[in-house]
Every structure is written in C-alpha cells, then in structure tokens.
Design a protein around this motif. Sequence first.
Motif, PDB file in Angstrom:
ATOM      1  N   VAL A 139       0.830  -1.201   0.000  1.00  0.00           N
ATOM      2  CA  VAL A 139       0.000   0.000   0.000  1.00  0.00           C
ATOM      3  C   VAL A 139       0.869   1.258   0.000  1.00  0.00           C
ATOM      4  O   VAL A 139       0.348   2.371  -0.126  1.00  0.00           O
ATOM      5  CB  VAL A 139      -0.949   0.020   1.220  1.00  0.00           C
ATOM      6  CG1 VAL A 139      -1.951  -1.112   1.126  1.00  0.00           C
ATOM      7  CG2 VAL A 139      -0.167  -0.064   2.525  1.00  0.00           C
ATOM      8  N   ASP A 142       7.349   1.434   1.946  1.00  0.00           N
ATOM      9  CA  ASP A 142       7.673   1.530   3.361  1.00  0.00           C
ATOM     10  C   ASP A 142       9.134   1.165   3.610  1.00  0.00           C
ATOM     11  O   ASP A 142       9.812   0.606   2.747  1.00  0.00           O
ATOM     12  CB  ASP A 142       6.768   0.612   4.185  1.00  0.00           C
ATOM     13  CG  ASP A 142       6.941  -0.847   3.799  1.00  0.00           C
ATOM     14  OD1 ASP A 142       7.786  -1.508   4.435  1.00  0.00           O
ATOM     15  OD2 ASP A 142       6.257  -1.321   2.879  1.00  0.00           O
ATOM     16  N   VAL A 176       0.029   6.843   0.186  1.00  0.00           N
ATOM     17  CA  VAL A 176      -0.625   5.578   0.542  1.00  0.00           C
ATOM     18  C   VAL A 176      -1.689   5.284  -0.517  1.00  0.00           C
ATOM     19  O   VAL A 176      -2.471   6.173  -0.879  1.00  0.00           O
ATOM     20  CB  VAL A 176      -1.262   5.652   1.938  1.00  0.00           C
ATOM     21  CG1 VAL A 176      -1.928   4.330   2.289  1.00  0.00           C
ATOM     22  CG2 VAL A 176      -0.220   6.024   2.992  1.00  0.00           C
ATOM     23  N   TYR A 195      -6.383   6.420  16.641  1.00  0.00           N
ATOM     24  CA  TYR A 195      -5.881   6.225  15.286  1.00  0.00           C
ATOM     25  C   TYR A 195      -5.414   7.527  14.632  1.00  0.00           C
ATOM     26  O   TYR A 195      -4.745   7.500  13.612  1.00  0.00           O
ATOM     27  CB  TYR A 195      -6.965   5.607  14.398  1.00  0.00           C
ATOM     28  CG  TYR A 195      -7.167   4.124  14.584  1.00  0.00           C
ATOM     29  CD1 TYR A 195      -6.098   3.272  14.774  1.00  0.00           C
ATOM     30  CD2 TYR A 195      -8.447   3.566  14.531  1.00  0.00           C
ATOM     31  CE1 TYR A 195      -6.287   1.914  14.924  1.00  0.00           C
ATOM     32  CE2 TYR A 195      -8.646   2.205  14.684  1.00  0.00           C
ATOM     33  CZ  TYR A 195      -7.566   1.386  14.879  1.00  0.00           C
ATOM     34  OH  TYR A 195      -7.746   0.035  15.025  1.00  0.00           O
ATOM     35  N   THR A 209     -10.315  -2.331   4.978  1.00  0.00           N
ATOM     36  CA  THR A 209      -8.942  -1.960   5.312  1.00  0.00           C
ATOM     37  C   THR A 209      -8.962  -0.628   6.058  1.00  0.00           C
ATOM     38  O   THR A 209      -9.813   0.226   5.800  1.00  0.00           O
ATOM     39  CB  THR A 209      -8.065  -1.823   4.049  1.00  0.00           C
ATOM     40  OG1 THR A 209      -8.727  -0.973   3.087  1.00  0.00           O
ATOM     41  CG2 THR A 209      -7.797  -3.174   3.435  1.00  0.00           C
ATOM     42  N   ARG A 210      -8.009  -0.492   7.010  1.00  0.00           N
ATOM     43  CA  ARG A 210      -7.888   0.740   7.793  1.00  0.00           C
ATOM     44  C   ARG A 210      -6.469   1.277   7.662  1.00  0.00           C
ATOM     45  O   ARG A 210      -5.501   0.514   7.699  1.00  0.00           O
ATOM     46  CB  ARG A 210      -8.199   0.490   9.268  1.00  0.00           C
ATOM     47  CG  ARG A 210      -9.641   0.097   9.539  1.00  0.00           C
ATOM     48  CD  ARG A 210      -9.869  -0.031  11.038  1.00  0.00           C
ATOM     49  NE  ARG A 210     -11.217  -0.472  11.344  1.00  0.00           N
ATOM     50  CZ  ARG A 210     -11.694  -0.614  12.569  1.00  0.00           C
ATOM     51  NH1 ARG A 210     -10.920  -0.353  13.611  1.00  0.00           N
ATOM     52  NH2 ARG A 210     -12.932  -1.015  12.774  1.00  0.00           N
ATOM     53  N   PHE A 211      -6.382   2.594   7.562  1.00  0.00           N
ATOM     54  CA  PHE A 211      -5.098   3.264   7.434  1.00  0.00           C
ATOM     55  C   PHE A 211      -5.052   4.375   8.481  1.00  0.00           C
ATOM     56  O   PHE A 211      -5.776   5.375   8.364  1.00  0.00           O
ATOM     57  CB  PHE A 211      -4.931   3.832   6.025  1.00  0.00           C
ATOM     58  CG  PHE A 211      -5.169   2.807   4.937  1.00  0.00           C
ATOM     59  CD1 PHE A 211      -4.114   2.123   4.365  1.00  0.00           C
ATOM     60  CD2 PHE A 211      -6.462   2.515   4.505  1.00  0.00           C
ATOM     61  CE1 PHE A 211      -4.331   1.175   3.366  1.00  0.00           C
ATOM     62  CE2 PHE A 211      -6.692   1.582   3.510  1.00  0.00           C
ATOM     63  CZ  PHE A 211      -5.625   0.903   2.951  1.00  0.00           C
ATOM     64  N   LEU A 214      -2.506   8.891   9.651  1.00  0.00           N
ATOM     65  CA  LEU A 214      -2.206   9.602   8.407  1.00  0.00           C
ATOM     66  C   LEU A 214      -2.014  11.095   8.663  1.00  0.00           C
ATOM     67  O   LEU A 214      -2.418  11.625   9.699  1.00  0.00           O
ATOM     68  CB  LEU A 214      -3.342   9.405   7.399  1.00  0.00           C
ATOM     69  CG  LEU A 214      -3.597   7.977   6.916  1.00  0.00           C
ATOM     70  CD1 LEU A 214      -4.864   7.940   6.075  1.00  0.00           C
ATOM     71  CD2 LEU A 214      -2.415   7.455   6.109  1.00  0.00           C
ATOM     72  N   SER A 235       1.208   9.167   4.714  1.00  0.00           N
ATOM     73  CA  SER A 235       1.593   8.727   6.052  1.00  0.00           C
ATOM     74  C   SER A 235       1.887   9.929   6.936  1.00  0.00           C
ATOM     75  O   SER A 235       2.274  10.996   6.458  1.00  0.00           O
ATOM     76  CB  SER A 235       2.824   7.812   5.962  1.00  0.00           C
ATOM     77  OG  SER A 235       3.934   8.545   5.455  1.00  0.00           O
ATOM     78  N   LEU A 246       2.778   4.109   9.255  1.00  0.00           N
ATOM     79  CA  LEU A 246       1.411   3.791   8.835  1.00  0.00           C
ATOM     80  C   LEU A 246       0.955   2.543   9.573  1.00  0.00           C
ATOM     81  O   LEU A 246       1.626   1.514   9.533  1.00  0.00           O
ATOM     82  CB  LEU A 246       1.339   3.540   7.330  1.00  0.00           C
ATOM     83  CG  LEU A 246      -0.025   3.025   6.822  1.00  0.00           C
ATOM     84  CD1 LEU A 246      -1.082   4.119   6.896  1.00  0.00           C
ATOM     85  CD2 LEU A 246       0.086   2.481   5.400  1.00  0.00           C
ATOM     86  N   HIS A 247      -0.177   2.649  10.262  1.00  0.00           N
ATOM     87  CA  HIS A 247      -0.811   1.470  10.862  1.00  0.00           C
ATOM     88  C   HIS A 247      -1.840   0.959   9.856  1.00  0.00           C
ATOM     89  O   HIS A 247      -2.794   1.656   9.509  1.00  0.00           O
ATOM     90  CB  HIS A 247      -1.490   1.842  12.182  1.00  0.00           C
ATOM     91  CG  HIS A 247      -2.249   0.701  12.795  1.00  0.00           C
ATOM     92  ND1 HIS A 247      -1.643  -0.311  13.497  1.00  0.00           N
ATOM     93  CD2 HIS A 247      -3.588   0.417  12.794  1.00  0.00           C
ATOM     94  CE1 HIS A 247      -2.565  -1.169  13.916  1.00  0.00           C
ATOM     95  NE2 HIS A 247      -3.749  -0.742  13.487  1.00  0.00           N
ATOM     96  N   TYR A 248      -1.649  -0.280   9.395  1.00  0.00           N
ATOM     97  CA  TYR A 248      -2.459  -0.846   8.323  1.00  0.00           C
ATOM     98  C   TYR A 248      -3.172  -2.093   8.815  1.00  0.00           C
ATOM     99  O   TYR A 248      -2.543  -3.004   9.355  1.00  0.00           O
ATOM    100  CB  TYR A 248      -1.550  -1.171   7.133  1.00  0.00           C
ATOM    101  CG  TYR A 248      -2.217  -1.865   5.971  1.00  0.00           C
ATOM    102  CD1 TYR A 248      -3.480  -1.499   5.527  1.00  0.00           C
ATOM    103  CD2 TYR A 248      -1.555  -2.892   5.284  1.00  0.00           C
ATOM    104  CE1 TYR A 248      -4.074  -2.134   4.448  1.00  0.00           C
ATOM    105  CE2 TYR A 248      -2.136  -3.537   4.205  1.00  0.00           C
ATOM    106  CZ  TYR A 248      -3.400  -3.149   3.790  1.00  0.00           C
ATOM    107  OH  TYR A 248      -3.992  -3.781   2.727  1.00  0.00           O
TER     108      TYR A 248
END
Length: 297
Positions: A139, A142, A176, A195, A209-211, A214, A235, A246-248
């Motif tokens: 995504v 990284d 992202v 978050y 999906t969660r991002f 940001l 990010s 980034l927490h994915y």
Amino acid sequence: MKDKIVVTITDVNGSRNYLLSQVLKKIFIYIFAILLLIFVFGALYMGYLQDETNALRQTKEELISSSESLNLEYEKMKQKLSSKEEELIAIEDKISLLEEQIGLNDEANSTTIDDRLENIKLTVEQQNILFSMIPNGKVMEDGGVTAEFGWRIHPVLGHRHLHQGIDLRAPIGTPVYAPADGVVQVAGFNIVSGYGYLVVLEHNFGFKTRFAHLSRKDVVKEGQFVKKGDLIGYSGNTGISTGPHLHYEIRFVQRPLDPANFINWNRKNYEEIFQKEKRVSWQSLVKAVENLTLKQP
C-alpha cells in the motif's frame, strides 16, 4: 440707456424692446431653476438609492447570519456523525478483541478446511476478480515493518493488547494507495481509538482496510469510490503514535487478519493465502466469484 444693449423683437402684434441685462437675468433664473430641480430630484434619487442599499445590506447581513447558523448546525451534525462512527469502530474493536480472547475465530473455520481447499482452482478471470476486489500487495513504499500483527504490550499505554494490524515505517508524507477497489467509509480524525487521521475502505466480499496515523490531508472523502492503486492519503504521525509510520489493518466481517499475508499475496503464490489465513471462508468466496464469472457474457 448708455452702455445698454436693446434687443427689438417684431411680430404681427408689433415690436417689443428688451434690455439685454433683463434677458440675461431671465436666462440665469431659468438655469438656476433647472439646476435646482436637478439637485432636488438628484437628492431624492440618492436617498432612494441609499434606502435600497441599506435594505440590500440588511438582507446580506441576514443571509450571512443564516449561513453561519446553517454552517454551525452542519458542523454539529458532522461532529455527531463522526462521534457515532468512532463509537461504532470502538464497538467493533471490542467485539474483535472478545472473539480473539475467547478463541471463537481459531478452530471453527479450520476444522475441515484443508480438505475443502484442495478443490479450489481459479481461472485467470477469477484471479483478476480476486486481485481487484480483495486487498493485496503493497500500500506504500515503506521502510520495513516496525510492529507485527498479534498480541503485544502497547508502546504508549503500557498494557497488553491485540495489535490488529501492522506498522510500516515511513517518513511523513509518503503516499498511501488503495489495495483493492472499494468505497471510502471513513475519512477524518478519530479521537476515540487513538488512530489519529483515519481512512477506512470497504471492499467486496466483507473485507475492510484501515489506514491510521495519516497526515491531515483530505485526499479522499466519505462515500467516494476508489480503484486499486488510487491515492488515498499520506503517512503521518497523528493520534497515539511513537513516530511517523502507517498502521495498516485488514478485516474480514470485522475479524482482524494479518496484513503481511496479503501484502505478500500475488498471482504466483495465490494458493498460499488459503492456508495462511484460515479465518476467511475461501471456499464460499471462490464459489461467489465463480458465479460472477458465469453471469458475465
């Protein structure tokens, strides 16, 4: 009549003599009267225009006040909606955590799955559908994984918790991208979960999906449709975070899945996901994909 000029006007009634000074005097009087009338009518018209301007200004102020009131009501409604969405996300997290703690997700889906998965064979067309509708691939560019999926001690809060995604190291501002086709369910700052600025995409077949964490940039909006590979944000380091990353997360019907399995998923190893991630009902999913391909001309 020395130094006087006499003007004689003759007609059928006879002749009349006028001194030029008297004529000039009358002309001056007429001009003065005309100017006076112009001034009076001009003053009256200016007063009328002033009244109209004042009325328009008052109407403008009323419209501005009404607009500000409507904007205030809109912001209140938006805050309430955002609060409800945050509460829903918090509830979903608690449900997933409870399922994980009591072991509802481990054994039920793996009883006979090995036997069933042997019969799963996908055509190229079916693979295309899977890889466009189900999250897969990177995504972002990284710098490696800083925290894996699973149970751990929270780095900020200090208690043991289920890390429901993976943390990808990246400098602030790294683009992202959407891992699959979907619709934006959430796009905004999330206070309850920590978050920070959060984007949630809803995909087909029950995947989400969660991002998180940001940067505060409105790249996508709620309700917007996105295709795989579309830019959805950058990010950052917002919310409860120890540094830029980034927490994915990937979820299937609210069950957290290990995103690493899906990041490394491609056409060459597409069958491996069936064994690595057994919380997904792959057999019924493939059947749904087969039905889709059968319906297409």
